[in-house]
Motif scaffolding. Structure first.
Motif, PDB file in Angstrom:
ATOM      1  N   UNK A   5      30.606  -2.396 -13.478  1.00 21.46           N
ATOM      2  CA  UNK A   5      29.762  -2.330 -12.292  1.00 21.46           C
ATOM      3  C   UNK A   5      28.452  -3.049 -12.600  1.00 21.46           C
ATOM      4  N   UNK A   6      27.833  -3.595 -11.579  1.00 18.15           N
ATOM      5  CA  UNK A   6      26.524  -4.228 -11.747  1.00 18.15           C
ATOM      6  C   UNK A   6      25.634  -3.906 -10.559  1.00 18.15           C
ATOM      7  N   UNK A  75      23.975  -1.317 -25.328  1.00 19.12           N
ATOM      8  CA  UNK A  75      24.034   0.053 -25.840  1.00 19.12           C
ATOM      9  C   UNK A  75      25.452   0.546 -25.585  1.00 19.12           C
ATOM     10  N   UNK A  76      26.072   1.069 -26.634  1.00 18.22           N
ATOM     11  CA  UNK A  76      27.440   1.575 -26.520  1.00 18.22           C
ATOM     12  C   UNK A  76      27.414   3.053 -26.866  1.00 18.22           C
ATOM     13  N   UNK A  86      35.667   8.551 -22.901  1.00 20.29           N
ATOM     14  CA  UNK A  86      35.393   7.184 -22.483  1.00 20.29           C
ATOM     15  C   UNK A  86      34.256   6.587 -23.286  1.00 20.29           C
ATOM     16  N   UNK A  87      34.224   5.262 -23.271  1.00 22.13           N
ATOM     17  CA  UNK A  87      33.148   4.512 -23.896  1.00 22.13           C
ATOM     18  C   UNK A  87      32.424   3.751 -22.796  1.00 22.13           C
ATOM     19  N   UNK A  88      31.103   3.783 -22.852  1.00 19.26           N
ATOM     20  CA  UNK A  88      30.305   3.053 -21.871  1.00 19.26           C
ATOM     21  C   UNK A  88      29.414   2.060 -22.607  1.00 19.26           C
ATOM     22  N   UNK A 104      27.239  -2.184 -16.412  1.00 22.01           N
ATOM     23  CA  UNK A 104      27.886  -1.061 -17.088  1.00 22.01           C
ATOM     24  C   UNK A 104      29.382  -1.339 -17.164  1.00 22.01           C
ATOM     25  N   UNK A 105      29.912  -1.269 -18.375  1.00 18.53           N
ATOM     26  CA  UNK A 105      31.349  -1.424 -18.594  1.00 18.53           C
ATOM     27  C   UNK A 105      31.875  -0.100 -19.138  1.00 18.53           C
TER      28      UNK A 105
END
Length: 147
Positions: A5-6, A75-76, A86-88, A104-105
């Motif tokens: 998302x952006x 930033x992960x 989940x990983x963001x 954001x992924x």
């Protein structure tokens, strides 16, 4: 399940990142945010662990582990919940002197339980819609906060 998302924010990157990283602001843009409690490590630094509590109809507790902290570049964070993991990955990109793109992924790597697996299979867009909603709310909060 993976998505991104952006949102473009009308603020310089340094102000945008400072507002986003300030945990006291989370309640301003994350519906149901209750608290974030450090468990170990230095908050917002690699290896830090925190317990995040949300409550919106149901109480949700997440364990956050910072994997990489190099903002504004990246930033992960790993988020673990009884029903999902989940990983963001969050990034901020300069679009202009007073314009920043927030990216954001999110990648869900594990679902535990029949209902959450079914929801993820049938309604993956609901997960993305929630992320985009919070990002849009952050944009509104950040732009309103600019003096």
């Amino acid at each position: 399940m993976k998505y991104s998302c952006t949102v473009d924010i009308n603020l310089p990157i340094d102000k945008t990142v400072a507002l986003w990283e300030d945990e006291s602001n989370f309640k301003e843009w994350q519906d149901g945010f209750k608290s974030i409690e450090p468990i170990s490590g230095v908050p917002n630094s690699e290896g830090a662990k925190s317990k995040i509590s949300l409550e919106d109809n149901i109480k949700i507790e997440l364990l956050e582990t910072i994997i990489l902290s190099d903002l504004p570049n990246k930033k992960v964070a790993l988020y673990e919940h009884i029903h999902m993991t989940n990983t963001q990955t969050t990034r901020f990109k300069v679009l202009g002197q007073n314009k920043t793109q927030y990216i954001s992924e999110v990648e869900y790597t594990k679902f535990n339980g029949f209902m959450i697996k079914l929801m993820a299979k049938l309604f993956p867009s609901k997960f993305k819609a929630q992320s985009q909603k919070w990002m849009n709310q952050f944009k509104a909060f950040a732009e309103k906060s600019n003096p």
